[in-house]
Design a protein around this motif. Structure first.
Motif, PDB file in Angstrom:
ATOM      1  N   HIS A 197     -56.795  30.881   1.712  1.00  0.00           N
ATOM      2  CA  HIS A 197     -57.379  32.323   2.331  1.00  0.00           C
ATOM      3  C   HIS A 197     -57.536  32.189   3.845  1.00  0.00           C
ATOM      4  N   MET A 198     -57.459  31.018   4.401  1.00  0.00           N
ATOM      5  CA  MET A 198     -57.778  31.094   5.950  1.00  0.00           C
ATOM      6  C   MET A 198     -56.298  31.494   6.531  1.00  0.00           C
ATOM      7  N   LYS A 207     -60.587  41.443   1.214  1.00  0.00           N
ATOM      8  CA  LYS A 207     -60.094  42.215  -0.239  1.00  0.00           C
ATOM      9  C   LYS A 207     -60.039  40.846  -1.022  1.00  0.00           C
ATOM     10  N   VAL A 208     -59.876  39.810  -0.897  1.00  0.00           N
ATOM     11  CA  VAL A 208     -60.152  38.551  -1.738  1.00  0.00           C
ATOM     12  C   VAL A 208     -61.499  38.374  -1.898  1.00  0.00           C
ATOM     13  N   LYS A 209     -62.466  38.227  -0.859  1.00  0.00           N
ATOM     14  CA  LYS A 209     -63.663  38.045  -0.821  1.00  0.00           C
ATOM     15  C   LYS A 209     -64.523  39.351  -1.776  1.00  0.00           C
ATOM     16  N   ALA A 210     -63.864  40.365  -1.812  1.00  0.00           N
ATOM     17  CA  ALA A 210     -64.375  41.407  -2.358  1.00  0.00           C
ATOM     18  C   ALA A 210     -64.405  41.368  -3.878  1.00  0.00           C
ATOM     19  N   ARG A 211     -63.626  40.317  -4.402  1.00  0.00           N
ATOM     20  CA  ARG A 211     -63.424  40.242  -5.971  1.00  0.00           C
ATOM     21  C   ARG A 211     -64.795  39.029  -6.443  1.00  0.00           C
ATOM     22  N   GLN A 212     -64.886  39.106  -7.748  1.00  0.00           N
ATOM     23  CA  GLN A 212     -65.996  38.167  -8.066  1.00  0.00           C
ATOM     24  C   GLN A 212     -65.838  36.876  -8.320  1.00  0.00           C
ATOM     25  N   GLY A 213     -64.232  36.381  -8.232  1.00  0.00           N
ATOM     26  CA  GLY A 213     -63.866  35.106  -8.339  1.00  0.00           C
ATOM     27  C   GLY A 213     -63.870  34.437  -9.476  1.00  0.00           C
ATOM     28  N   VAL A 214     -64.331  33.088  -9.465  1.00  0.00           N
ATOM     29  CA  VAL A 214     -64.158  32.137 -10.754  1.00  0.00           C
ATOM     30  C   VAL A 214     -65.383  31.648 -11.398  1.00  0.00           C
ATOM     31  N   GLU A 215     -65.490  31.222 -12.398  1.00  0.00           N
ATOM     32  CA  GLU A 215     -66.649  30.744 -13.062  1.00  0.00           C
ATOM     33  C   GLU A 215     -67.515  29.532 -12.468  1.00  0.00           C
TER      34      GLU A 215
END
Length: 465
Positions: A197-198, A207-215
């Protein structure tokens, strides 16, 4: 009666009670399945339901959070998040377990927050996106006082990428997006930062950080499934419902077996959140299923439209909801709060770089609020790149490079005037011609990248933005 602050006749002072309290403490036997809290939720939309959280639920959420986010006794936590909001996302216990300082404030106000960030040497806090908007929407001189390197969690609603950009680029803070519900204690997903991501630009990373991600590693199983309970494809497009089972799912709703049975099916808790899964396994919420707008048979994500509108510099806050429409059945309606002094009566036209489909474009009327705003009906053409398309006027091409220079391949309006506000200042493009009917659409190719475009139609003896 206990006075937490100040003094009053007949009231006990909190600090005095603590000082004079008996030091002997007798532990009590606690079973991991005993209830630790009952949190009431959905009070604004339906009959409140008491969410029964056990000691095991809370403990597993605490440990999972600490696995994903390292905290030490040297950290100092500022309480901008209410402790009653899903138990403060269990930071009521996380901070105490790690021996961290709890920095409390009476009211969430930007001036107080910036003062405490400095004076109390705050290193961490949690905040809903609306609080982040209020923190970032301050005068530049106040924003400049913010210490760098502060870490924060945001959740409660999908944060806009535009807000994340400001937090990380302008304030120099590290934002982590987490996701959960009161019924899941609450955290079940984290947008885990990765080394890859860096390598992204700050706009791409936002835009990636706006996602909820992984469990979370401790939460249990998390799946996004279709109506038949089958996991959706990891294509970033196929919509499904987030479901979860395992260590952090509530025991049930207090004295409400019917609601419990409706929410938990075959051991899986159904969140009601509509999401897609990207090819990297990161999930992204598009809406609450009950909030999805169905217009002419097409599903419209209010969250996606809100994220687009928040990219515009005039927009401070926005909420998009479905409103009855005589032709489409339902259509998006945007409630917009503008920055002070910005244009009002905002009508947003499709911008190709931001909107994915014509049917996502909010319909009139718009509801706007702004203190000290100028009046006027305005069509706003959002634009991130050099080409964009509007859906309400006749086809034509305008090319502008440097000073106002205009060429067209057919006519648009009589005495049409477009004001282009770019980084180089104001530029005026004036075109005289006759109206030509045909399919909707206006393509504008520019020799620079504008923040936004204003188009004025002065045809038929009238003047309309």
């Amino acid at each position: 009666q206990v006075a937490l602050e100040g003094e009053k006749s007949g009231w006990d002072k909190y600090e005095t009670l603590i000082t004079n309290s008996v030091r002997d403490y007798e532990t009590v036997t606690i079973n991991e399945d005993d209830l630790i809290t009952i949190n009431y939720t959905s009070g604004t939309t339906a009959r409140p339901k008491g969410v029964m959280i056990t000691h095991r639920n809370a403990y597993m959420n605490i440990m999972g959070t600490l696995v994903h986010h390292h905290l030490t006794p040297e950290d100092r936590y500022l309480w901008t998040l209410p402790m009653f909001h899903a138990n403060g996302w269990t930071f009521t216990w996380i901070n105490t377990a790690r021996g961290m300082a709890h920095i409390c404030l009476r009211k969430v106000e930007a001036n107080i927050i910036y003062e405490l960030l400095q004076s109390e040497r705050v290193t961490m806090f949690c905040a809903a996106p609306t609080v982040l908007i209020s923190i970032t929407n301050v005068p530049e001189e106040l924003r400049a006082t913010a210490p760098k390197g502060i870490r924060l969690f945001t959740a409660g609603a999908p944060p806009a990428a535009a807000t994340i950009e400001i937090v990380e680029r302008d304030l120099g803070w590290e934002l982590t997006h987490v996701y959960g519900l009161t019924e899941t204690t609450p955290l079940i997903a984290v947008c885990e930062p990765r080394a890859s991501h860096m390598d992204l630009t700050i706009e791409q990373r936002a835009k990636v950080k706006a996602r909820q991600g992984v469990e979370l590693v401790s939460s249990g199983e998390l799946k996004v499934v279709d109506d038949n309970g089958v996991e959706v494809a990891k294509d970033g497009e196929t919509l499904g419902e987030i479901t979860v089972r395992g260590n952090v799912v509530m025991t049930g709703y207090y004295n409400d077996p019917e609601s419990t049975a409706a929410a938990i099916k075959d051991g899986w808790f159904y969140t009601g959140d509509a999401a897609v899964v990207h090819d990297d396994g990161y999930l992204e919420i598009r809406d609450r299923f009950k909030d999805v707008i169905i217009s002419g048979g097409e599903n419209i994500s209010s969250v996606e439209v809100e994220g687009c509108l928040l990219h515009h510099p005039a927009v401070l806050e926005v909420a998009v909801v479905g409103m009855p429409h005589e032709k489409w059945g339902e259509a998006p309606h945007a409630f917009v709060v503008l920055h002070n002094g910005k244009i009002s009566n905002l009508r947003v036209v499709k911008g190709q770089a931001l909107y994915t489909s014509n049917f996502n474009v909010p319909h009139d009327p718009y509801t706007t609020t702004s203190h000290g705003a100028n009046s006027g009906n305005v069509k706003l053409l959002c634009c991130n790149g050099s080409t964009t398309t509007a859906s309400t006027v006749t086809p034509a091409t305008i090319t502008a490079t440097g000073n106002p220079t205009v060429t067209t391949n057919n006519s648009i309006f009589d005495d049409a005037k477009a004001n282009v506000f770019g980084e180089g200042g104001d530029q005026n493009i004036i075109k005289t011609g006759s109206y030509v009917g045909g399919s909707a659409g206006l393509e504008i190719n520019l020799g620079f990248e504008p923040q936004f475009l204003l188009i004025k139609n002065s045809s038929s003896g009238s003047s309309q933005w």
